[in-house]
Design an enzyme around this catalytic site. Structure first.
Site, mmCIF file in Angstrom:
data_model
loop_
_atom_site.group_PDB
_atom_site.id
_atom_site.type_symbol
_atom_site.label_atom_id
_atom_site.label_comp_id
_atom_site.label_asym_id
_atom_site.label_seq_id
_atom_site.Cartn_x
_atom_site.Cartn_y
_atom_site.Cartn_z
ATOM 1 N N HIS A 222 -16.818 8.322 -3.777
ATOM 2 C CA HIS A 222 -15.402 8.177 -4.118
ATOM 3 C C HIS A 222 -15.155 8.232 -5.626
ATOM 4 O O HIS A 222 -14.025 8.464 -6.078
ATOM 5 C CB HIS A 222 -14.888 6.838 -3.558
ATOM 6 C CG HIS A 222 -13.433 6.832 -3.228
ATOM 7 N ND1 HIS A 222 -12.504 7.602 -3.884
ATOM 8 C CD2 HIS A 222 -12.727 6.127 -2.296
ATOM 9 C CE1 HIS A 222 -11.298 7.378 -3.377
ATOM 10 N NE2 HIS A 222 -11.410 6.492 -2.420
ATOM 11 N N HIS B 241 10.340 8.815 8.543
ATOM 12 C CA HIS B 241 9.171 9.407 7.895
ATOM 13 C C HIS B 241 7.926 8.984 8.671
ATOM 14 O O HIS B 241 7.661 7.783 8.813
ATOM 15 C CB HIS B 241 9.069 8.948 6.444
ATOM 16 C CG HIS B 241 8.101 9.765 5.639
ATOM 17 N ND1 HIS B 241 6.746 9.806 5.913
ATOM 18 C CD2 HIS B 241 8.296 10.596 4.582
ATOM 19 C CE1 HIS B 241 6.154 10.610 5.057
ATOM 20 N NE2 HIS B 241 7.065 11.105 4.237
ATOM 21 N N TYR C 214 -3.103 -2.331 1.082
ATOM 22 C CA TYR C 214 -3.219 -1.228 0.125
ATOM 23 C C TYR C 214 -2.925 0.076 0.864
ATOM 24 O O TYR C 214 -3.536 0.362 1.895
ATOM 25 C CB TYR C 214 -4.637 -1.169 -0.453
ATOM 26 C CG TYR C 214 -4.941 0.105 -1.211
ATOM 27 C CD1 TYR C 214 -4.773 0.170 -2.592
ATOM 28 C CD2 TYR C 214 -5.379 1.256 -0.557
ATOM 29 C CE1 TYR C 214 -5.043 1.331 -3.287
ATOM 30 C CE2 TYR C 214 -5.643 2.429 -1.237
ATOM 31 C CZ TYR C 214 -5.476 2.469 -2.609
ATOM 32 O OH TYR C 214 -5.727 3.621 -3.304
#
Length: 621
Positions: A332, A420, A444
């Site tokens: 990452h 959405h 998060y």
């Protein structure tokens, strides 16, 4: 030579008039929000997780910060932003990633199954080498397009140009361990900037090989040619003893791996040369003897498979299992998941076009055989490998993965209600967690800031007061359906605003992070806003109970592990008529269960759809 790609696939991904990186230097600098806005957003995000008394205490601490040290730190940050086009870039890489001292895998990597397993490349014994030929070829084609800068520069839904900088780190990039802070080395260059590495490293049964991935014209070797080279490696490893499994060292604590690596380099010059060869390679190709039974197994083995056949420091690794299934694993540190999603979607579209079979020439040119990278090792290294396996296996065996495919509705249904789709799933996650635990979860969600120079992400704190108010109403039989839908829409609108602000870098997390680093580097006492229990309770400092991300509207799927022991990693993709969810949890935590949470998510998807349909019918009466 016949090519797999059809014109429509080319048109989706490439451009003849624009170059991949041509707009990057023209992007606006990363902005700094006002201190007032950041602190207001922070206080709002804290509210669901604390009592009224705790909130008043936090409010006082925030006010003191705003009028005292926070004002000075903010002034320093504005000065930094005036001289650097991205004030966050180096800090984020160093403090959020390279300072991480725990094992990278599975804690800091992301992984996912090859989506072709759902159509033309399902389980098929004995197909791993042939499929590796095709899939490595297609990934190499994408490498070739990035090298030539033919990949179309990305835009957001409003037409804003997005930074393509992370695509420079997708290939030939490696994290180098160090005692305190790792280093990141990127060897890839687009053609306009000079030469770039052209080889692959291949891992099989504890042994490591190097081979060319492209020909003298930098065109990828064809699938039959790659298959021949992979078969050579596979045959050699099948008839000879297993290797030492040096890759296991990359699954240890970073300081331990750094110490062993230094010892390896000191043992013999060839060891350093071998390490450089691995680090520079376009990608790692892994042949894994495991036979995952389903996508849950693929996720688990992709994130936390046999460490002796991995090199977790690499930016891109392709894993081929014995029964023909495949996965990708990425560090990452150099990039976010969207780079892998884009590459994998390109590969998947081409697999669909060729129906999983190479349609081009079967001719195989004269190729140099792959060369084995032989390391000189001693008892210290051998003990290090044993120790690294123990460390890694303890973490890997603790991981639980679960995927669910919800097929009752998807993007089409949600658009009908002017919702959405991404926001909808975020609201569902809030509702599901509250339904299961009767308390909110600091959450998060990834918000992209790529419209700015070299920018990556901002945090969307999805657990808003409005979302929790709606979740509570859903569980209250005394609240009527119209009120529930009204509260849902209010929560969704709030989330849409938070996401819009995050894409402008106007969330609260990155700004607070910058202020915290300035205090740290300035040798100041840590400001009380960061030591206040509310900071951790609301997710600050990487303490989010739900770690979530929307993978997109494609066939590509992926996931990460939870940020905290009592948390969940939750990634999802949304298609026209379905929603797919990946959930990870730690077995050691008695409070969490990935299967139970994913089942609750499905129940909540049902609940809200029935509510929306029913209230629409009532509105027509």
């Amino acid at each position: 030579m016949a090519d797999i790609q059809n014109q429509d696939v080319d048109a989706m991904f490439t451009s003849k008039t624009e170059r991949t990186f041509q707009y990057d230097e023209q992007l606006p600098s990363l902005p700094v929000p006002t201190l007032q806005h950041t602190l207001e957003r922070y206080l709002d995000s804290v509210r669901p997780h604390v009592t009224e008394e705790e909130y008043r205490q936090t409010e006082f601490i925030v006010q003191q910060f705003a009028s005292g040290v926070g004002k000075d730190l903010h002034r320093q940050l504005l000065k930094r932003a005036g001289s650097e086009r991205n004030w966050l870039d180096s800090w984020w890489l160093d403090y959020a990633y390279l300072d991480f001292r725990l094992p990278l895998a599975p804690l800091l990597n992301f992984a996912g199954p090859g989506p072709y397993m759902y159509h033309h490349l399902p389980i098929k014994e004995g197909s791993a080498v042939e499929r590796a030929g095709l899939l490595v070829y297609l990934n190499s084609k994408y490498w070739h397009l990035v090298r030539k800068e033919r990949i179309k520069p990305d835009k957001d839904s409003k037409g804003n140009r997005l930074s393509m900088n992370q695509f420079r780190r997708l290939f030939s990039t490696c994290r180098i361990p160090a005692p305190q802070r790792d280093h990141l080395k990127t060897y890839f260059k687009p053609e306009s900037e000079g030469p770039t590495p052209l080889h692959l490293t291949v891992f099989c049964r504890g042994r490591i090989f190097v081979m060319k991935g492209v020909d003298e014209n930098e065109e990828p070797l064809t699938p039959p040619e790659l298959q021949k080279q992979f078969q050579y490696i596979k045959d050699k490893c099948d008839r000879e003893p297993e290797g030492p499994g040096l890759g296991a060292l990359t699954g240890d604590y970073r300081a331990t791996w750094a110490q062993i690596r230094s010892h390896l380099v000191a043992l013999h010059p060839q060891n350093y040369a071998n390490l450089e060869t691995i680090q520079q390679s376009i990608m790692c190709v892994i042949f894994d003897d495991s036979c995952p039974a389903d996508e849950n197994d693929v996720f688990k083995l992709g994130l936390a498979g046999d460490s002796t056949n991995r090199w977790y420091d690499k930016s891109l690794t392709m894993i081929f299992f014995k029964n023909g299934l495949a996965a990708s694993n990425c560090d990452h540190s150099p990039m976010d998941a969207m780079t892998l999603v884009t590459t994998t979607f390109y590969v998947d579209q081409n697999v669909l076009k060729c129906k999983g079979k190479w349609q081009g020439t079967q001719e195989i040119r004269q190729l140099d055989p792959p060369q084995e990278l032989v390391f000189r090792i001693d008892d210290v290294v051998e003990r290090g490998i044993i120790h690294a396996k123990q460390v890694y296996n303890e973490i890997a065996n603790n991981l639980q993965c679960c995927t669910k495919h919800y097929n009752k509705y998807g993007k089409q249904f949600l658009r009908h209600f002017k919702l959405h789709p991404d926001t909808h799933v975020q609201m569902i996650l809030q509702y599901a967690y509250y339904k299961l635990y009767k308390k909110p979860a600091p959450t998060y969600q990834t918000g992209t800031t790529r419209k700015f120079y070299n920018a990556r992400t901002e945090t969307v704190r999805s657990c808003s007061p409005e979302a929790i108010e709606w979740a509570k109403a859903m569980l209250n039989p005394d609240v009527n359906n119209r009120t529930k839908v009204a509260l849902y829409r209010q929560a969704a609108e709030k989330h849409n605003r938070l996401m819009a602000e995050a894409t402008e870098n106007h969330g609260c997390d990155r700004h607070l992070f910058g202020l915290q680093i300035l205090a740290l580097e300035g040798g100041l006492p840590m400001p009380q806003i960061f030591t206040d229990p509310a900071y951790t309770k609301s997710g600050g400092g990487g303490n989010y109970v739900l770690s979530t991300s929307f993978v997109g509207y494609t066939s590509v799927f992926g996931g990460v592990v939870p940020m905290v022991e009592h948390g969940y990693g939750t990634f999802y993709r949304i298609e026209q008529k379905s929603i797919s969810i990946f959930v990870s949890a730690w077995k050691s935590c008695s409070q969490t269960d990935a299967v139970q949470f994913s089942n609750t998510v499905k129940e909540c998807l049902d609940d809200i759809s029935e509510l929306l349909v029913e209230t629409e019918k009532l509105a027509r009466l």
